[in-house]
Structures are given as structure tokens and as C-alpha cells.
Design a protein around this motif. Structure first.
Motif, PDB file in Angstrom:
ATOM      1  N   SER A 126       7.315   7.069   1.495  1.00 30.62           N
ATOM      2  CA  SER A 126       8.427   6.438   2.195  1.00 30.62           C
ATOM      3  C   SER A 126       7.924   5.909   3.540  1.00 30.62           C
ATOM      4  O   SER A 126       6.858   6.307   4.019  1.00 30.62           O
ATOM      5  CB  SER A 126       9.549   7.454   2.441  1.00 30.62           C
ATOM      6  N   GLN A 127       8.709   5.039   4.126  1.00 30.06           N
ATOM      7  CA  GLN A 127       8.363   4.560   5.471  1.00 30.06           C
ATOM      8  C   GLN A 127       8.310   5.735   6.442  1.00 30.06           C
ATOM      9  O   GLN A 127       7.446   5.778   7.319  1.00 30.06           O
ATOM     10  CB  GLN A 127       9.385   3.532   5.954  1.00 30.06           C
ATOM     11  N   GLU A 128       9.209   6.670   6.277  1.00 30.98           N
ATOM     12  CA  GLU A 128       9.252   7.828   7.155  1.00 30.98           C
ATOM     13  C   GLU A 128       7.980   8.669   7.050  1.00 30.98           C
ATOM     14  O   GLU A 128       7.453   9.144   8.058  1.00 30.98           O
ATOM     15  CB  GLU A 128      10.485   8.679   6.854  1.00 30.98           C
ATOM     16  N   GLN A 129       7.465   8.836   5.847  1.00 29.66           N
ATOM     17  CA  GLN A 129       6.228   9.609   5.670  1.00 29.66           C
ATOM     18  C   GLN A 129       5.053   8.938   6.373  1.00 29.66           C
ATOM     19  O   GLN A 129       4.260   9.604   7.044  1.00 29.66           O
ATOM     20  CB  GLN A 129       5.916   9.778   4.181  1.00 29.66           C
ATOM     21  N   VAL A 130       4.943   7.636   6.217  1.00 28.53           N
ATOM     22  CA  VAL A 130       3.852   6.913   6.882  1.00 28.53           C
ATOM     23  C   VAL A 130       4.040   6.979   8.393  1.00 28.53           C
ATOM     24  O   VAL A 130       3.086   7.221   9.137  1.00 28.53           O
ATOM     25  CB  VAL A 130       3.767   5.451   6.394  1.00 28.53           C
ATOM     26  N   ALA A 131       5.261   6.768   8.840  1.00 32.35           N
ATOM     27  CA  ALA A 131       5.552   6.821  10.274  1.00 32.35           C
ATOM     28  C   ALA A 131       5.199   8.191  10.855  1.00 32.35           C
ATOM     29  O   ALA A 131       4.612   8.279  11.942  1.00 32.35           O
ATOM     30  CB  ALA A 131       7.021   6.502  10.527  1.00 32.35           C
ATOM     31  N   ASP A 132       5.521   9.259  10.139  1.00 33.73           N
ATOM     32  CA  ASP A 132       5.170  10.606  10.604  1.00 33.73           C
ATOM     33  C   ASP A 132       3.666  10.766  10.738  1.00 33.73           C
ATOM     34  O   ASP A 132       3.178  11.331  11.717  1.00 33.73           O
ATOM     35  CB  ASP A 132       5.718  11.674   9.640  1.00 33.73           C
ATOM     36  N   PHE A 133       2.915  10.260   9.782  1.00 32.37           N
ATOM     37  CA  PHE A 133       1.456  10.341   9.839  1.00 32.37           C
ATOM     38  C   PHE A 133       0.916   9.591  11.054  1.00 32.37           C
ATOM     39  O   PHE A 133      -0.051  10.025  11.685  1.00 32.37           O
ATOM     40  CB  PHE A 133       0.840   9.775   8.559  1.00 32.37           C
ATOM     41  N   SER A 158      11.625   3.361  12.367  1.00 35.57           N
ATOM     42  CA  SER A 158      12.003   1.979  12.691  1.00 35.57           C
ATOM     43  C   SER A 158      10.818   1.192  13.241  1.00 35.57           C
ATOM     44  O   SER A 158      10.687  -0.005  12.966  1.00 35.57           O
ATOM     45  CB  SER A 158      13.175   1.948  13.669  1.00 35.57           C
ATOM     46  N   ALA A 159       9.934   1.853  13.995  1.00 31.96           N
ATOM     47  CA  ALA A 159       8.733   1.169  14.491  1.00 31.96           C
ATOM     48  C   ALA A 159       7.831   0.781  13.329  1.00 31.96           C
ATOM     49  O   ALA A 159       7.273  -0.322  13.297  1.00 31.96           O
ATOM     50  CB  ALA A 159       7.979   2.058  15.480  1.00 31.96           C
ATOM     51  N   TYR A 160       7.710   1.684  12.359  1.00 32.72           N
ATOM     52  CA  TYR A 160       6.897   1.363  11.183  1.00 32.72           C
ATOM     53  C   TYR A 160       7.544   0.243  10.367  1.00 32.72           C
ATOM     54  O   TYR A 160       6.861  -0.657   9.880  1.00 32.72           O
ATOM     55  CB  TYR A 160       6.657   2.596  10.304  1.00 32.72           C
ATOM     56  N   ALA A 161       8.859   0.276  10.233  1.00 33.19           N
ATOM     57  CA  ALA A 161       9.569  -0.765   9.476  1.00 33.19           C
ATOM     58  C   ALA A 161       9.319  -2.135  10.108  1.00 33.19           C
ATOM     59  O   ALA A 161       9.145  -3.132   9.393  1.00 33.19           O
ATOM     60  CB  ALA A 161      11.060  -0.454   9.422  1.00 33.19           C
ATOM     61  N   ARG A 162       9.276  -2.200  11.439  1.00 33.70           N
ATOM     62  CA  ARG A 162       8.982  -3.463  12.123  1.00 33.70           C
ATOM     63  C   ARG A 162       7.573  -3.952  11.781  1.00 33.70           C
ATOM     64  O   ARG A 162       7.348  -5.157  11.627  1.00 33.70           O
ATOM     65  CB  ARG A 162       9.157  -3.322  13.631  1.00 33.70           C
ATOM     66  N   MET A 163       6.633  -3.024  11.634  1.00 31.71           N
ATOM     67  CA  MET A 163       5.281  -3.421  11.228  1.00 31.71           C
ATOM     68  C   MET A 163       5.309  -4.054   9.849  1.00 31.71           C
ATOM     69  O   MET A 163       4.691  -5.091   9.624  1.00 31.71           O
ATOM     70  CB  MET A 163       4.342  -2.202  11.196  1.00 31.71           C
ATOM     71  N   ARG A 212       7.708  -5.531   8.370  1.00 34.72           N
ATOM     72  CA  ARG A 212       8.409  -6.820   8.379  1.00 34.72           C
ATOM     73  C   ARG A 212       7.623  -7.896   9.128  1.00 34.72           C
ATOM     74  O   ARG A 212       8.037  -9.047   9.167  1.00 34.72           O
ATOM     75  CB  ARG A 212       9.796  -6.665   9.002  1.00 34.72           C
ATOM     76  N   GLY A 213       6.502  -7.517   9.739  1.00 33.03           N
ATOM     77  CA  GLY A 213       5.698  -8.472  10.481  1.00 33.03           C
ATOM     78  C   GLY A 213       6.247  -8.784  11.849  1.00 33.03           C
ATOM     79  O   GLY A 213       5.886  -9.776  12.467  1.00 33.03           O
ATOM     80  N   GLU A 214       7.132  -7.934  12.355  1.00 38.35           N
ATOM     81  CA  GLU A 214       7.763  -8.150  13.649  1.00 38.35           C
ATOM     82  C   GLU A 214       7.013  -7.463  14.788  1.00 38.35           C
ATOM     83  O   GLU A 214       7.413  -7.569  15.936  1.00 38.35           O
ATOM     84  CB  GLU A 214       9.203  -7.634  13.623  1.00 38.35           C
ATOM     85  N   SER A 215       5.952  -6.744  14.463  1.00 39.68           N
ATOM     86  CA  SER A 215       5.240  -5.957  15.469  1.00 39.68           C
ATOM     87  C   SER A 215       3.738  -6.084  15.267  1.00 39.68           C
ATOM     88  O   SER A 215       3.244  -6.146  14.143  1.00 39.68           O
ATOM     89  CB  SER A 215       5.662  -4.486  15.340  1.00 39.68           C
ATOM     90  N   THR A 216       3.021  -6.088  16.374  1.00 35.31           N
ATOM     91  CA  THR A 216       1.556  -6.083  16.323  1.00 35.31           C
ATOM     92  C   THR A 216       1.003  -4.678  16.507  1.00 35.31           C
ATOM     93  O   THR A 216      -0.205  -4.496  16.584  1.00 35.31           O
ATOM     94  CB  THR A 216       0.962  -6.982  17.413  1.00 35.31           C
ATOM     95  N   LEU A 231       0.829  -1.205   0.000  1.00 33.05           N
ATOM     96  CA  LEU A 231       0.000   0.000   0.000  1.00 33.05           C
ATOM     97  C   LEU A 231       0.867   1.261   0.000  1.00 33.05           C
ATOM     98  O   LEU A 231       0.596   2.215  -0.723  1.00 33.05           O
ATOM     99  CB  LEU A 231      -0.927   0.001   1.220  1.00 33.05           C
ATOM    100  N   ARG A 232       1.925   1.246   0.821  1.00 27.63           N
ATOM    101  CA  ARG A 232       2.825   2.402   0.898  1.00 27.63           C
ATOM    102  C   ARG A 232       3.498   2.650  -0.447  1.00 27.63           C
ATOM    103  O   ARG A 232       3.545   3.785  -0.932  1.00 27.63           O
ATOM    104  CB  ARG A 232       3.884   2.162   1.980  1.00 27.63           C
TER     105      ARG A 232
END
Length: 117
Positions: free
Chosen positions: A19-26, A32-37, A39-43, A12-13
Motif C-alpha cells: 500500500s502507499q502507507e506501507q511504502v510511506a512508513d518505510f 499523502s507525501a508519498y501519494a504526491r510522489m 502523482r508526479g506532484e513532488s520531487t 513497483l509498489r
């Protein structure tokens, strides 16, 4: 389920040329927290469920929908080549996938209900 959601988030992104940073800012989280999402490493995607749907302009159902029945069935079952026992084992796997999906959806509902209180 986290890996499936993560892959959807990534697709979707990229479809939005973000970028991951743009989504993370929103979402008001770190990149890095968004990147973990993704990668499936975070709920934690469940906590940001509504905002994720908003940014990608999708319904909640579209985010969590797996299409598990058709894809698992097609990839695991070739009824012409498998015995009756083999087919039953595949159906057990499909049922287990649905059970896991139900558990994931229960967790999402729990997180969403916490936000309402």
C-alpha cells in the motif's frame, strides 16, 4: 520526469502488493507525501532515492531510466508518411526530452550529494 518516476513508483509498489502507507512508513514520510510522489506532484522522491531503490529492490538506473528514445521515436515518427521537415521537428522533440532528462538527473545528483555532507 516526476510523472514518469511517479508512474514507476506506483507500478513497483503494486507489483510488490504494497500500500502507499506501507511504502510511506518505510520512507518515514506521510502517506499523502508519498501519494504526491506517485502523482508526479513532488520531487521529494530524489531525497529518498536510495531507500526507494532498496524497498523495490531495483538499481538507481532502473528508477530513472526512461527509454525515451525508442518510445518517442516510435510514437512520433513514421518516416514513410512525414516530410523531411517533420522528421527534423520530431528529432528536436527527442533532443528536448533528453535535455529535460539531463536536468532531472542533475537535480537528483545535487540532492544525493547534499545527503553526503
Amino acid at each position: 520526469m516526476n510523472i514518469i518516476i511517479g508512474n514507476k513508483l506506483k507500478n513497483l509498489r503494486k507489483a510488490k502488493n504494497m500500500s502507499q502507507e506501507q511504502v510511506a512508513d518505510f520512507l518515514n514520510i506521510s502517506q499523502s507525501a508519498y501519494a504526491r510522489m506517485e502523482r508526479g506532484e513532488s520531487t521529494s522522491w530524489a531525497i529518498h532515492f536510495n531507500k526507494i531503490c532498496e524497498i523495490f529492490e531495483i538499481t538507481p538506473e532502473e528508477l530513472v531510466k526512461k527509454g525515451i528514445g525508442d518510445s518517442v521515436y516510435e510514437s512520433l515518427v513514421n518516416t514513410e508518411q512525414q516530410t523531411e521537415i517533420g522528421v527534423l521537428n520530431v528529432y528536436r522533440k527527442i533532443i528536448r526530452q533528453y535535455e529535460l532528462q539531463i536536468e532531472d538527473l542533475k537535480m537528483i545528483i545535487k540532492h544525493l550529494n547534499k545527503g553526503k555532507n
